[in-house]
Motif scaffolding. Structure first.
Motif, PDB file in Angstrom:
ATOM      1  N   ASN A  39      67.528 -17.273 -15.830  1.00 24.13           N
ATOM      2  CA  ASN A  39      67.626 -18.503 -15.536  1.00 24.13           C
ATOM      3  C   ASN A  39      67.230 -19.193 -14.083  1.00 24.13           C
ATOM      4  OD1 ASN A  39      68.609 -18.604 -18.205  1.00 24.13           O
ATOM      5  ND2 ASN A  39      70.608 -18.466 -17.654  1.00 24.13           N
ATOM      6  N   ASN A  40      67.626 -18.346 -13.174  1.00 26.28           N
ATOM      7  CA  ASN A  40      66.944 -18.914 -11.838  1.00 26.28           C
ATOM      8  C   ASN A  40      65.505 -18.421 -11.619  1.00 26.28           C
ATOM      9  OD1 ASN A  40      69.883 -19.920 -11.288  1.00 26.28           O
ATOM     10  ND2 ASN A  40      70.266 -17.627 -10.588  1.00 26.28           N
ATOM     11  N   ALA A  41      64.921 -17.622 -12.374  1.00 26.77           N
ATOM     12  CA  ALA A  41      63.618 -17.549 -12.046  1.00 26.77           C
ATOM     13  C   ALA A  41      62.813 -18.461 -12.360  1.00 26.77           C
ATOM     14  CB  ALA A  41      63.120 -15.962 -12.926  1.00 26.77           C
ATOM     15  N   GLY A  42      61.479 -18.708 -11.763  1.00 29.66           N
ATOM     16  CA  GLY A  42      60.585 -19.662 -11.781  1.00 29.66           C
ATOM     17  C   GLY A  42      60.173 -20.276 -10.692  1.00 29.66           C
ATOM     18  N   PRO A  43      59.081 -21.131 -10.433  1.00 28.36           N
ATOM     19  CA  PRO A  43      58.629 -21.941  -9.297  1.00 28.36           C
ATOM     20  C   PRO A  43      59.848 -22.717  -8.420  1.00 28.36           C
ATOM     21  CG  PRO A  43      58.106 -23.060 -11.249  1.00 28.36           C
ATOM     22  CD  PRO A  43      58.589 -21.645 -11.579  1.00 28.36           C
ATOM     23  N   ILE A  44      59.706 -22.710  -7.464  1.00 29.82           N
ATOM     24  CA  ILE A  44      60.800 -23.320  -6.408  1.00 29.82           C
ATOM     25  C   ILE A  44      60.136 -24.914  -6.227  1.00 29.82           C
ATOM     26  CG2 ILE A  44      61.847 -23.508  -4.144  1.00 29.82           C
ATOM     27  CD1 ILE A  44      61.421 -20.698  -3.818  1.00 29.82           C
ATOM     28  N   THR A  45      61.072 -25.998  -6.763  1.00 27.31           N
ATOM     29  CA  THR A  45      60.561 -27.198  -6.697  1.00 27.31           C
ATOM     30  C   THR A  45      61.206 -27.963  -5.483  1.00 27.31           C
ATOM     31  OG1 THR A  45      62.265 -27.771  -8.165  1.00 27.31           O
ATOM     32  CG2 THR A  45      60.284 -27.323  -9.188  1.00 27.31           C
ATOM     33  N   ASP A  46      61.065 -29.412  -5.379  1.00 24.73           N
ATOM     34  CA  ASP A  46      61.586 -29.811  -4.089  1.00 24.73           C
ATOM     35  C   ASP A  46      63.130 -30.070  -4.442  1.00 24.73           C
ATOM     36  OD1 ASP A  46      59.154 -29.972  -2.852  1.00 24.73           O
ATOM     37  OD2 ASP A  46      58.854 -32.022  -3.643  1.00 24.73           O
ATOM     38  N   ASP A  47      63.355 -30.175  -5.609  1.00 22.94           N
ATOM     39  CA  ASP A  47      64.857 -30.357  -5.955  1.00 22.94           C
ATOM     40  C   ASP A  47      65.636 -29.030  -5.710  1.00 22.94           C
ATOM     41  OD1 ASP A  47      64.155 -32.910  -6.682  1.00 22.94           O
ATOM     42  OD2 ASP A  47      63.959 -32.493  -8.971  1.00 22.94           O
ATOM     43  N   ARG A  48      65.024 -27.962  -5.744  1.00 26.32           N
ATOM     44  CA  ARG A  48      65.845 -26.966  -5.489  1.00 26.32           C
ATOM     45  C   ARG A  48      65.923 -26.469  -4.137  1.00 26.32           C
ATOM     46  NH1 ARG A  48      63.529 -22.434  -9.522  1.00 26.32           N
ATOM     47  NH2 ARG A  48      65.125 -21.336  -8.583  1.00 26.32           N
ATOM     48  N   ILE A  49      65.303 -27.283  -3.087  1.00 28.15           N
ATOM     49  CA  ILE A  49      65.233 -27.126  -1.636  1.00 28.15           C
ATOM     50  C   ILE A  49      66.253 -27.955  -1.053  1.00 28.15           C
ATOM     51  CG2 ILE A  49      64.093 -27.234   0.127  1.00 28.15           C
ATOM     52  CD1 ILE A  49      61.470 -26.821  -1.061  1.00 28.15           C
ATOM     53  N   GLU A  50      67.127 -27.326  -0.210  1.00 25.83           N
ATOM     54  CA  GLU A  50      68.123 -28.189   0.611  1.00 25.83           C
ATOM     55  C   GLU A  50      67.529 -29.283   1.175  1.00 25.83           C
ATOM     56  OE1 GLU A  50      72.055 -27.066   3.352  1.00 25.83           O
ATOM     57  OE2 GLU A  50      70.678 -25.708   2.961  1.00 25.83           O
ATOM     58  N   ASN A  51      68.529 -30.534   1.260  1.00 22.84           N
ATOM     59  CA  ASN A  51      68.075 -31.462   2.047  1.00 22.84           C
ATOM     60  C   ASN A  51      68.530 -31.471   3.441  1.00 22.84           C
ATOM     61  OD1 ASN A  51      67.362 -34.252   2.645  1.00 22.84           O
ATOM     62  ND2 ASN A  51      68.476 -35.214   1.162  1.00 22.84           N
ATOM     63  N   ILE A  52      67.595 -30.871   4.103  1.00 21.98           N
ATOM     64  CA  ILE A  52      67.713 -31.012   5.792  1.00 21.98           C
ATOM     65  C   ILE A  52      66.901 -31.851   6.597  1.00 21.98           C
ATOM     66  CG2 ILE A  52      67.954 -29.210   7.611  1.00 21.98           C
ATOM     67  CD1 ILE A  52      68.103 -27.094   5.605  1.00 21.98           C
TER      68      ILE A  52
ATOM     69  N   GLN B 119      38.622 -45.125  26.825  1.00 22.02           N
ATOM     70  CA  GLN B 119      39.697 -45.622  25.952  1.00 22.02           C
ATOM     71  C   GLN B 119      41.015 -44.795  26.514  1.00 22.02           C
ATOM     72  OE1 GLN B 119      39.001 -45.948  21.769  1.00 22.02           O
ATOM     73  NE2 GLN B 119      37.947 -48.028  21.994  1.00 22.02           N
ATOM     74  N   GLN B 120      42.155 -45.460  26.288  1.00 21.36           N
ATOM     75  CA  GLN B 120      43.446 -44.752  26.583  1.00 21.36           C
ATOM     76  C   GLN B 120      44.269 -45.069  25.414  1.00 21.36           C
ATOM     77  OE1 GLN B 120      45.399 -44.933  30.468  1.00 21.36           O
ATOM     78  NE2 GLN B 120      46.867 -45.873  29.713  1.00 21.36           N
ATOM     79  N   TRP B 121      44.755 -43.976  25.035  1.00 20.14           N
ATOM     80  CA  TRP B 121      45.511 -43.869  23.604  1.00 20.14           C
ATOM     81  C   TRP B 121      47.113 -43.167  23.849  1.00 20.14           C
ATOM     82  CZ3 TRP B 121      44.473 -46.381  18.981  1.00 20.14           C
ATOM     83  CH2 TRP B 121      43.316 -46.715  18.835  1.00 20.14           C
ATOM     84  N   TYR B 122      47.936 -43.703  23.266  1.00 19.65           N
ATOM     85  CA  TYR B 122      49.372 -43.250  23.123  1.00 19.65           C
ATOM     86  C   TYR B 122      49.922 -42.521  21.453  1.00 19.65           C
ATOM     87  CZ  TYR B 122      49.607 -45.725  27.672  1.00 19.65           C
ATOM     88  OH  TYR B 122      49.222 -46.122  28.748  1.00 19.65           O
ATOM     89  N   PHE B 123      50.385 -41.555  21.577  1.00 21.05           N
ATOM     90  CA  PHE B 123      50.501 -40.826  20.300  1.00 21.05           C
ATOM     91  C   PHE B 123      52.346 -40.632  20.119  1.00 21.05           C
ATOM     92  CE2 PHE B 123      46.410 -40.005  21.388  1.00 21.05           C
ATOM     93  CZ  PHE B 123      45.946 -40.629  20.205  1.00 21.05           C
ATOM     94  N   ARG B 124      52.780 -40.789  18.994  1.00 18.89           N
ATOM     95  CA  ARG B 124      54.091 -40.143  18.584  1.00 18.89           C
ATOM     96  C   ARG B 124      54.141 -39.384  17.249  1.00 18.89           C
ATOM     97  NH1 ARG B 124      58.871 -44.170  19.797  1.00 18.89           N
ATOM     98  NH2 ARG B 124      59.897 -42.728  19.780  1.00 18.89           N
ATOM     99  N   VAL B 125      54.955 -38.405  17.230  1.00 15.38           N
ATOM    100  CA  VAL B 125      54.830 -37.519  16.124  1.00 15.38           C
ATOM    101  C   VAL B 125      56.487 -37.333  15.361  1.00 15.38           C
ATOM    102  CG1 VAL B 125      54.247 -35.314  15.096  1.00 15.38           C
ATOM    103  CG2 VAL B 125      53.087 -36.020  16.972  1.00 15.38           C
ATOM    104  N   ARG B 126      56.455 -37.334  14.107  1.00 18.49           N
ATOM    105  CA  ARG B 126      57.585 -36.895  13.512  1.00 18.49           C
ATOM    106  C   ARG B 126      57.556 -36.146  12.094  1.00 18.49           C
ATOM    107  NH1 ARG B 126      59.811 -42.307  10.267  1.00 18.49           N
ATOM    108  NH2 ARG B 126      58.115 -42.710   8.781  1.00 18.49           N
ATOM    109  N   ALA B 127      58.599 -35.505  11.863  1.00 14.18           N
ATOM    110  CA  ALA B 127      58.444 -34.672  10.549  1.00 14.18           C
ATOM    111  C   ALA B 127      59.084 -35.285   9.019  1.00 14.18           C
ATOM    112  CB  ALA B 127      59.035 -33.256  10.875  1.00 14.18           C
ATOM    113  N   LEU B 128      58.787 -35.020   8.243  1.00 18.61           N
ATOM    114  CA  LEU B 128      59.361 -35.290   6.910  1.00 18.61           C
ATOM    115  C   LEU B 128      59.893 -34.172   6.091  1.00 18.61           C
ATOM    116  CD1 LEU B 128      57.483 -38.137   7.785  1.00 18.61           C
ATOM    117  CD2 LEU B 128      58.045 -38.816   5.302  1.00 18.61           C
ATOM    118  N   ASN B 129      61.240 -33.999   5.451  1.00 23.73           N
ATOM    119  CA  ASN B 129      61.229 -32.965   4.579  1.00 23.73           C
ATOM    120  C   ASN B 129      61.002 -33.472   3.193  1.00 23.73           C
ATOM    121  OD1 ASN B 129      63.174 -34.851   3.322  1.00 23.73           O
ATOM    122  ND2 ASN B 129      64.889 -33.753   4.289  1.00 23.73           N
ATOM    123  N   THR B 130      61.093 -32.420   2.188  1.00 22.00           N
ATOM    124  CA  THR B 130      60.815 -32.408   1.042  1.00 22.00           C
ATOM    125  C   THR B 130      61.595 -33.552   0.127  1.00 22.00           C
ATOM    126  OG1 THR B 130      62.191 -30.600   0.200  1.00 22.00           O
ATOM    127  CG2 THR B 130      60.293 -30.189   0.947  1.00 22.00           C
TER     128      THR B 130
END
Length: 328
Positions: free
Chosen positions: A41-54, A120-131
């Motif tokens: 029953n637990n076998a099969g593809p891993i979807t976003d719903d099955r990944i912990e919301n961290i 030219q002079q540029w400024y940058f900021r980065v962030r990450a998003l979870n599933t």
């Protein structure tokens, strides 16, 4: 009888042991089957719903490196299943607020090349998003400059550069070997633009001062320049020459400080007040220069020779007597 009873008791004990083993085996089988069913029953593809919301952490080690017309942005990559992608935001305003208008990249990588322009002079900021679409905090701001290519606008500012271009337009015709504004600018640029593509403020300031000095020198000798055209030159200096093409043939003029003095003489009227008696040497006009019949009747105005002029030197009876007296 006693022996027979003993055998019955022992047989009964063995039967009970066999039944217990069968129950244990049945239980183990059921447990194994249940575990197998759960695994299936637990076998099969891993979807976003099955990944912990961290919630992702703030990206670290964000760096930006400028090239000619590009900027390379890098950050510390976290190889975690719960991180869906990274977002990069860019602005030319320091301390900017990231939003949808300045989002320039999305992807699960640790490097991004931003396409910009030189100077030219540029400024940058980065962030990450979870599933689950939950975004982590923004990184610290990183800054980078593209290559600084020296131009008139950088050296002098837009207003001075515009005046410099207008000055160059008024002096497109120059005597051989005369130094032009364009030549000055190019020579100075070549001296600082050999191999490098980026410059310090001190180097830019030094180049600016050199070009300003050369321009001031050229402007101070502007009287050597020759302007041509049908439009009266603007802001001339004393001694400046102008080939006036408003007529055919063209006329040479020189700025006296108050007016454009005509240098080309097309007729005798142009000589009025220009040729003085003391400017004509003795015997400058000889008989050989006067052609036969050079002076004709139409050259003599009516009544230009009157009675008064004829009486002077006229032959009278008195003069004849005196002449006769001398002969005898």
């Amino acid at each position: 009888m006693t022996i027979m009873g003993s055998v019955d008791i022992q047989f009964t004990n063995f039967t009970q042991l066999g039944n217990g083993a069968q129950e244990t085996a049945k239980t183990a089988k059921e447990t194994a089957e249940a575990a197998l069913e759960e695994a299936q029953n637990n076998a099969g593809p891993i979807t976003d719903d099955r990944i912990e919301n961290i919630t992702p952490e703030k990206p670290l080690n964000v760096m930006a490196s400028g090239a000619f017309k590009t900027i390379l942005v890098e950050w510390g990559f976290v190889n975690a299943l719960y991180i869906a992608n990274y977002e990069v935001y860019a602005s030319q305003v320091q301390g900017f607020t990231p939003d949808a208008s300045n989002l320039v990249f999305q992807g699960k990588t640790s490097i991004f090349t931003y396409q910009a322009e030189s100077n030219q002079q540029w400024y940058f900021r980065v962030r990450a998003l979870n599933t689950h679409g939950v975004a982590g905090p923004f990184s610290d701001e990183a800054m980078a400059q593209t290559a600084r290519v020296i131009s008139d606008d950088i050296l002098f500012g837009p207003e001075v550069a515009a005046e410099l271009r207008e000055l160059s337009k008024t002096a497109d015709l120059l005597a051989d070997g005369t130094l032009t504004i364009e030549k000055i600018r190019q020579d100075a640029l070549d001296s600082i633009n050999q191999d490098a593509t980026t410059y310090t403020d001190a180097e830019v300031e030094a180049a600016k001062q050199k070009i300003l000095g050369d321009i001031n020198s050229a402007v101070s000798t502007k009287e050597d320049k020759i302007v041509r055209g049908k439009t009266i030159p603007v802001d001339p200096v004393v001694g400046q020459l102008w080939l006036d093409e408003r007529s055919t043939p063209s006329v040479w003029r020189k700025w006296t400080g108050a007016d454009w003095e005509k240098l080309t003489r097309n007729d005798f009227s142009d000589l009025t007040g220009k040729v003085e008696t003391n400017q004509i040497t003795d015997k400058a006009i000889t008989d050989a220069k006067i052609a036969l019949e050079a002076v004709k009747g139409e050259h003599i105005q009516n009544n230009s020779i009157g009675n008064a002029k004829l009486e002077i030197g006229a032959i009278t009876e008195e003069k004849m007597k005196w002449s006769h007296h001398l002969l005898f």
